[in-house]
Design a protein around this motif. Structure first.
Motif, mmCIF file in Angstrom:
data_model
loop_
_atom_site.group_PDB
_atom_site.id
_atom_site.type_symbol
_atom_site.label_atom_id
_atom_site.label_comp_id
_atom_site.label_asym_id
_atom_site.label_seq_id
_atom_site.Cartn_x
_atom_site.Cartn_y
_atom_site.Cartn_z
ATOM 1 N N LEU A 59 0.836 -1.203 0.000
ATOM 2 C CA LEU A 59 0.000 0.000 0.000
ATOM 3 C C LEU A 59 0.869 1.251 0.000
ATOM 4 N N ARG A 60 1.885 1.257 0.859
ATOM 5 C CA ARG A 60 2.794 2.400 0.916
ATOM 6 C C ARG A 60 3.470 2.618 -0.432
ATOM 7 N N LEU A 61 3.906 1.541 -1.052
ATOM 8 C CA LEU A 61 4.553 1.620 -2.364
ATOM 9 C C LEU A 61 3.594 2.181 -3.410
ATOM 10 N N ALA A 62 2.352 1.720 -3.408
ATOM 11 C CA ALA A 62 1.357 2.195 -4.370
ATOM 12 C C ALA A 62 1.072 3.685 -4.179
ATOM 13 N N VAL A 63 0.957 4.122 -2.930
ATOM 14 C CA VAL A 63 0.684 5.544 -2.659
ATOM 15 C C VAL A 63 1.863 6.404 -3.095
ATOM 16 N N VAL A 64 3.082 5.958 -2.788
ATOM 17 C CA VAL A 64 4.268 6.723 -3.176
ATOM 18 C C VAL A 64 4.360 6.842 -4.695
ATOM 19 N N PHE A 65 4.134 5.740 -5.404
ATOM 20 C CA PHE A 65 4.211 5.786 -6.862
ATOM 21 C C PHE A 65 3.068 6.604 -7.457
ATOM 22 N N ALA A 66 1.878 6.547 -6.882
ATOM 23 C CA ALA A 66 0.759 7.341 -7.389
ATOM 24 C C ALA A 66 1.036 8.833 -7.218
ATOM 25 N N ILE A 67 1.540 9.217 -6.044
ATOM 26 C CA ILE A 67 1.868 10.628 -5.815
ATOM 27 C C ILE A 67 3.020 11.048 -6.730
ATOM 28 N N GLY A 68 4.016 10.191 -6.864
ATOM 29 C CA GLY A 68 5.144 10.494 -7.744
ATOM 30 C C GLY A 68 4.711 10.656 -9.190
ATOM 31 N N PHE A 69 3.805 9.792 -9.634
ATOM 32 C CA PHE A 69 3.299 9.903 -11.003
ATOM 33 C C PHE A 69 2.518 11.192 -11.199
ATOM 34 N N ALA A 70 1.694 11.550 -10.228
ATOM 35 C CA ALA A 70 0.917 12.791 -10.330
ATOM 36 C C ALA A 70 1.845 14.010 -10.372
ATOM 37 N N VAL A 71 2.877 14.005 -9.535
ATOM 38 C CA VAL A 71 3.826 15.125 -9.516
ATOM 39 C C VAL A 71 4.595 15.184 -10.834
ATOM 40 N N ALA A 72 5.068 14.034 -11.329
ATOM 41 C CA ALA A 72 5.821 14.013 -12.585
ATOM 42 C C ALA A 72 4.958 14.473 -13.755
ATOM 43 N N THR A 73 3.696 14.061 -13.763
ATOM 44 C CA THR A 73 2.787 14.497 -14.827
ATOM 45 C C THR A 73 2.542 15.998 -14.754
ATOM 46 N N ALA A 74 2.359 16.516 -13.547
ATOM 47 C CA ALA A 74 2.152 17.959 -13.385
ATOM 48 C C ALA A 74 3.395 18.731 -13.826
ATOM 49 N N LEU A 75 4.575 18.225 -13.475
ATOM 50 C CA LEU A 75 5.810 18.888 -13.901
ATOM 51 C C LEU A 75 5.970 18.838 -15.416
ATOM 52 N N PHE A 76 5.576 17.734 -16.030
ATOM 53 C CA PHE A 76 5.649 17.599 -17.486
ATOM 54 C C PHE A 76 4.745 18.630 -18.157
ATOM 55 N N VAL A 77 3.540 18.752 -17.672
ATOM 56 C CA VAL A 77 2.589 19.721 -18.228
ATOM 57 C C VAL A 77 3.080 21.146 -17.971
ATOM 58 N N LEU A 78 3.607 21.401 -16.779
ATOM 59 C CA LEU A 78 4.124 22.726 -16.455
ATOM 60 C C LEU A 78 5.311 23.091 -17.354
ATOM 61 N N ALA A 79 6.196 22.140 -17.605
ATOM 62 C CA ALA A 79 7.346 22.392 -18.479
ATOM 63 C C ALA A 79 6.887 22.726 -19.896
ATOM 64 N N ILE A 80 5.864 22.037 -20.367
ATOM 65 C CA ILE A 80 5.341 22.326 -21.707
ATOM 66 C C ILE A 80 4.688 23.704 -21.736
ATOM 67 N N ALA A 81 3.992 24.066 -20.652
ATOM 68 C CA ALA A 81 3.324 25.368 -20.604
ATOM 69 C C ALA A 81 4.333 26.510 -20.523
ATOM 70 N N LEU A 82 5.491 26.259 -19.915
ATOM 71 C CA LEU A 82 6.485 27.312 -19.752
ATOM 72 C C LEU A 82 7.361 27.531 -20.983
#
Length: 134
Positions: free
Chosen positions: A59-82
């Motif tokens: 469960l801990r692993l799944a939560v960490v990877f889900a949060i990491g994926f959400a952050v990485a996706t947000a950073l990817f979108v932010l980099a494209i927007a910038l």
């Protein structure tokens, strides 16, 4: 329906109805908590601790990877927007920013999924090594 000797189904009608009920409370029929088949579940207190530990770590692993994926996706979108030049450059008539958003997320998704599967398998192999040593 039953088959006759000629291989055809007899039209005798549907089978008789059967009423299915739950066991009565306090009855001597089935226990409230069925025991797992041999080798299918924890058989001692220490095995239960190991299973709970495995579940918590997965469960801990799944939560960490889900949060990491959400952050990485947000950073990817932010980099494209910038990077405003991506909107003015076109590939096959499609803005490069749209193409990156539409296609570029898949390698990120596959990478995160592959890392998660590898880490989850490592957790399970550690669990197996603990339970086999028991």
């Amino acid at each position: 329906m039953t088959e006759s000797s000629s291989g055809r189904a007899d039209a005798a009608g549907p089978p008789p109805r059967v009423r299915v009920t739950a066991p009565r409370p306090g009855g001597g029929g089935a226990s409230a908590r069925p025991s797992p088949p041999h080798g299918a579940g924890p058989t001692s207190d220490i095995a239960g601790v190991y299973v709970r530990s495995l579940i918590r770590s997965q469960l801990r692993l799944a939560v960490v990877f889900a949060i990491g994926f959400a952050v990485a996706t947000a950073l990817f979108v932010l980099a494209i927007a910038l990077v405003p030049d991506l909107d003015s450059s076109f590939v096959f008539g499609v803005p490069a920013s749209w193409l990156l958003l539409g296609v570029g997320i898949y390698p990120l998704t596959l990478t995160v999924a592959g890392l998660y599967v590898r880490a989850a398998s490592r957790n399970e192999s550690r669990y197996r090594s603990l339970t086999e040593a028991e």
